[in-house]
Design an enzyme around this catalytic site. Structure first.
Site, PDB file in Angstrom:
ATOM      1  N   GLU A 227      -5.531  -5.031  10.275  1.00 49.29           N
ATOM      2  CA  GLU A 227      -4.422  -3.812  10.306  1.00 49.29           C
ATOM      3  C   GLU A 227      -4.883  -3.204  11.983  1.00 49.29           C
ATOM      4  O   GLU A 227      -5.585  -2.165  11.724  1.00 49.29           O
ATOM      5  CB  GLU A 227      -4.420  -2.895   9.297  1.00 49.29           C
ATOM      6  CG  GLU A 227      -4.171  -3.587   7.925  1.00 49.29           C
ATOM      7  CD  GLU A 227      -3.433  -2.598   7.157  1.00 49.29           C
ATOM      8  OE1 GLU A 227      -2.245  -2.787   6.624  1.00 49.29           O
ATOM      9  OE2 GLU A 227      -3.984  -1.246   6.763  1.00 49.29           O
TER      10      GLU A 227
ATOM     11  N   GLY B  32       2.934  -1.236   4.186  1.00 45.20           N
ATOM     12  CA  GLY B  32       2.869   0.292   3.829  1.00 45.20           C
ATOM     13  C   GLY B  32       4.208   0.793   3.364  1.00 45.20           C
ATOM     14  O   GLY B  32       4.617   0.569   2.383  1.00 45.20           O
ATOM     15  N   GLY B  33       4.824   1.404   4.379  1.00 44.61           N
ATOM     16  CA  GLY B  33       6.147   2.128   4.226  1.00 44.61           C
ATOM     17  C   GLY B  33       7.317   1.361   3.514  1.00 44.61           C
ATOM     18  O   GLY B  33       7.720   1.855   2.520  1.00 44.61           O
TER      19      GLY B  33
ATOM     20  N   GLU C  31      -6.620   4.698   7.548  1.00 47.53           N
ATOM     21  CA  GLU C  31      -6.427   6.216   7.426  1.00 47.53           C
ATOM     22  C   GLU C  31      -7.821   6.832   6.975  1.00 47.53           C
ATOM     23  O   GLU C  31      -8.366   7.905   7.088  1.00 47.53           O
ATOM     24  CB  GLU C  31      -5.499   6.403   6.682  1.00 47.53           C
ATOM     25  CG  GLU C  31      -4.087   6.207   7.315  1.00 47.53           C
ATOM     26  CD  GLU C  31      -2.931   5.538   6.678  1.00 47.53           C
ATOM     27  OE1 GLU C  31      -2.909   5.721   5.156  1.00 47.53           O
ATOM     28  OE2 GLU C  31      -1.896   5.196   7.130  1.00 47.53           O
TER      29      GLU C  31
ATOM     30  N   HIS D 215      -9.456   1.257   4.666  1.00 49.82           N
ATOM     31  CA  HIS D 215      -8.258   1.482   5.269  1.00 49.82           C
ATOM     32  C   HIS D 215      -8.394   2.492   6.373  1.00 49.82           C
ATOM     33  O   HIS D 215      -9.275   3.321   6.818  1.00 49.82           O
ATOM     34  CB  HIS D 215      -7.064   2.091   4.430  1.00 49.82           C
ATOM     35  CG  HIS D 215      -5.826   1.962   4.900  1.00 49.82           C
ATOM     36  ND1 HIS D 215      -5.542   2.950   5.853  1.00 49.82           N
ATOM     37  CD2 HIS D 215      -4.840   1.323   4.812  1.00 49.82           C
ATOM     38  CE1 HIS D 215      -3.932   2.605   6.305  1.00 49.82           C
ATOM     39  NE2 HIS D 215      -3.740   1.549   5.774  1.00 49.82           N
TER      40      HIS D 215
ATOM     41  N   ASN E  90       0.771  -1.192  -0.082  1.00 53.71           N
ATOM     42  CA  ASN E  90       0.080   0.128  -0.088  1.00 53.71           C
ATOM     43  C   ASN E  90       0.877   1.174   0.150  1.00 53.71           C
ATOM     44  O   ASN E  90       1.386   1.670   1.041  1.00 53.71           O
ATOM     45  CB  ASN E  90      -0.956  -0.160   1.288  1.00 53.71           C
ATOM     46  CG  ASN E  90      -1.636   1.186   1.440  1.00 53.71           C
ATOM     47  OD1 ASN E  90      -1.827   2.177   0.561  1.00 53.71           O
ATOM     48  ND2 ASN E  90      -2.128   1.595   2.558  1.00 53.71           N
TER      49      ASN E  90
ATOM     50  N   LYS F  24       0.218   4.255  -0.631  1.00 56.62           N
ATOM     51  CA  LYS F  24      -0.318   5.435   0.034  1.00 56.62           C
ATOM     52  C   LYS F  24       0.007   6.667  -0.892  1.00 56.62           C
ATOM     53  O   LYS F  24       0.312   6.512  -1.959  1.00 56.62           O
ATOM     54  CB  LYS F  24       0.226   5.729   1.531  1.00 56.62           C
ATOM     55  CG  LYS F  24      -0.108   4.524   2.353  1.00 56.62           C
ATOM     56  CD  LYS F  24      -0.010   4.770   3.790  1.00 56.62           C
ATOM     57  CE  LYS F  24       0.169   3.521   4.518  1.00 56.62           C
ATOM     58  NZ  LYS F  24      -0.124   3.570   6.086  1.00 56.62           N
TER      59      LYS F  24
ATOM     60  N   SER G 191       3.284  -1.994  10.141  1.00 57.81           N
ATOM     61  CA  SER G 191       4.962  -1.994  10.434  1.00 57.81           C
ATOM     62  C   SER G 191       5.528  -3.292  10.292  1.00 57.81           C
ATOM     63  O   SER G 191       6.616  -3.726  10.929  1.00 57.81           O
ATOM     64  CB  SER G 191       4.922  -1.761  11.978  1.00 57.81           C
ATOM     65  OG  SER G 191       4.719  -0.310  12.231  1.00 57.81           O
TER      66      SER G 191
ATOM     67  N   GLY H 234       2.380   2.276  10.568  1.00 60.91           N
ATOM     68  CA  GLY H 234       3.241   3.058  10.537  1.00 60.91           C
ATOM     69  C   GLY H 234       3.856   3.783  11.974  1.00 60.91           C
ATOM     70  O   GLY H 234       4.481   4.954  11.976  1.00 60.91           O
TER      71      GLY H 234
HETATM   72  P1  PGA Z   1       3.001   0.340   7.406  1.00 61.75           P
HETATM   73  O1  PGA Z   1       1.542   0.467   6.943  1.00 61.75           O
HETATM   74  O2  PGA Z   1       3.267  -0.979   6.870  1.00 61.75           O
HETATM   75  O3  PGA Z   1       3.481   1.474   6.997  1.00 61.75           O
HETATM   76  O4  PGA Z   1       2.688   0.181   8.960  1.00 61.75           O
HETATM   77  C1  PGA Z   1       0.321  -0.480   6.703  1.00 61.75           C
HETATM   78  C2  PGA Z   1      -0.911  -0.018   6.063  1.00 61.75           C
HETATM   79  O5  PGA Z   1      -1.236   1.035   6.303  1.00 61.75           O
HETATM   80  O6  PGA Z   1      -1.215  -0.664   5.142  1.00 61.75           O
END
Ligand code: PGA
Length: 254
Positions: free
Chosen positions: A166, A233-234, A96, A94, A9, A11, A212, A172
């Site tokens: 999640e 994500g990251g 967010e 998601h 992802n 973002k 994470s 994050g």
């Molecule tokens: P992250 O994000 O791996 O940066 O924690 C995961 C996500 O938001 O799907």
């Protein structure tokens, strides 16, 4: 053994040209990996993904979709528009989107139904906040999200659903859930799907963990037999790190 699946992802980080460069570097690193791999990118990068991933098995998807079919919804992108450019999956719900844009389960349910009409797989993100976990309500929260987001869906439509567990506090933050917490959550998810549908449905639904996940901690989770894989994500922003994560998960040499 369950299908192995890893989805990135990305973002709101990479421009279309940056996505093209990412794909050029990423594909050679993972093309023989024994794992289903996908990346979810901003709408403006989907056409680039379609071109750059044409000869590969790597999937691409959107990070959101409208709950509406068509009409006066300025700024929205419909499932029909996604399908028309060859996009076959999208994230929905998601955390967010839930937190920053106040998305509700009922809207997420509409988005899933729109996606189904156009044969798009929805990656449904669910998970509890820190406060909910501390209050001991994780199970209730997860089950409510599943019940409301999947409301009105038939069992055969679950083929087009992936569940991403999640926990909000792990996204994050560098603080992952423990393998035990993930295993417990996956059990809750499979049991709830079994209760809502059938035991086979609970067994077959694809379940990912996100929050994470990195190349070095993924090994700790690779042993969770009930888990299909990860939503990342990251780390999915950088080709080498994302590839290392995938290879560490599937346990093959690079
Ligand atoms: P992250 O994000 O791996 O940066 O924690 C995961 C996500 O938001 O799907």
């Amino acid at each position: 053994m369950l299908n192995k699946v890893v989805i990135g992802n990305q973002k709101m980080n990479l421009t279309a040209s940056q996505t093209r460069r990412f794909i050029n570097a990423f594909v050679p690193l993972v093309e023989h990996a024994n794992c289903e791999i996908g990346i979810c990118v901003p709408y403006t990068n989907l056409a680039t993904c379609k071109r750059a991933l044409k000869e590969t098995k790597i999937m691409f998807g959107a990070q959101n979709v409208s709950e509406f079919e068509r009409g006066a919804y300025t700024g929205e992108i419909s499932s029909a528009m996604l399908a028309d450019i060859g996009c076959k999956m999208s994230l929905v719900g998601h955390s967010e989107r839930r937190k920053i844009f106040s998305e509700q389960n009922s809207q997420i349910n509409n988005k899933i139904k729109q996606n189904l009409k156009y044969n798009i797989t929805s990656i449904l993100c669910i998970g509890e906040s820190k406060r909910e976990r501390t209050a001991g309500t994780t199970k209730n929260v997860i089950c409510k999200q599943l019940d409301e987001c999947l409301s009105g869906l038939y069992e055969n439509e679950l083929e087009k659903i992936i569940i991403a567990y999640e926990p909000v506090w792990a996204i994050g933050t560098g603080q992952t859930a423990t393998a035990k917490q993930i295993e417990e959550a996956v059990k809750i998810i499979r049991e709830e799907i079994s209760r809502l549908y059938t035991e086979i449905a609970g067994k077959n639904i694809v379940v990912l963990y996100g929050g994470s996940v990195k190349a070095d901690n993924v090994k700790m989770f690779a042993g969770i037999k009930s888990l299909n894989g990860f939503l990342v994500g990251g780390v999915s922003l950088e080709a080498q790190s994302f590839s290392d994560l995938i290879h560490n998960f599937i346990g093959k040499s690079k």
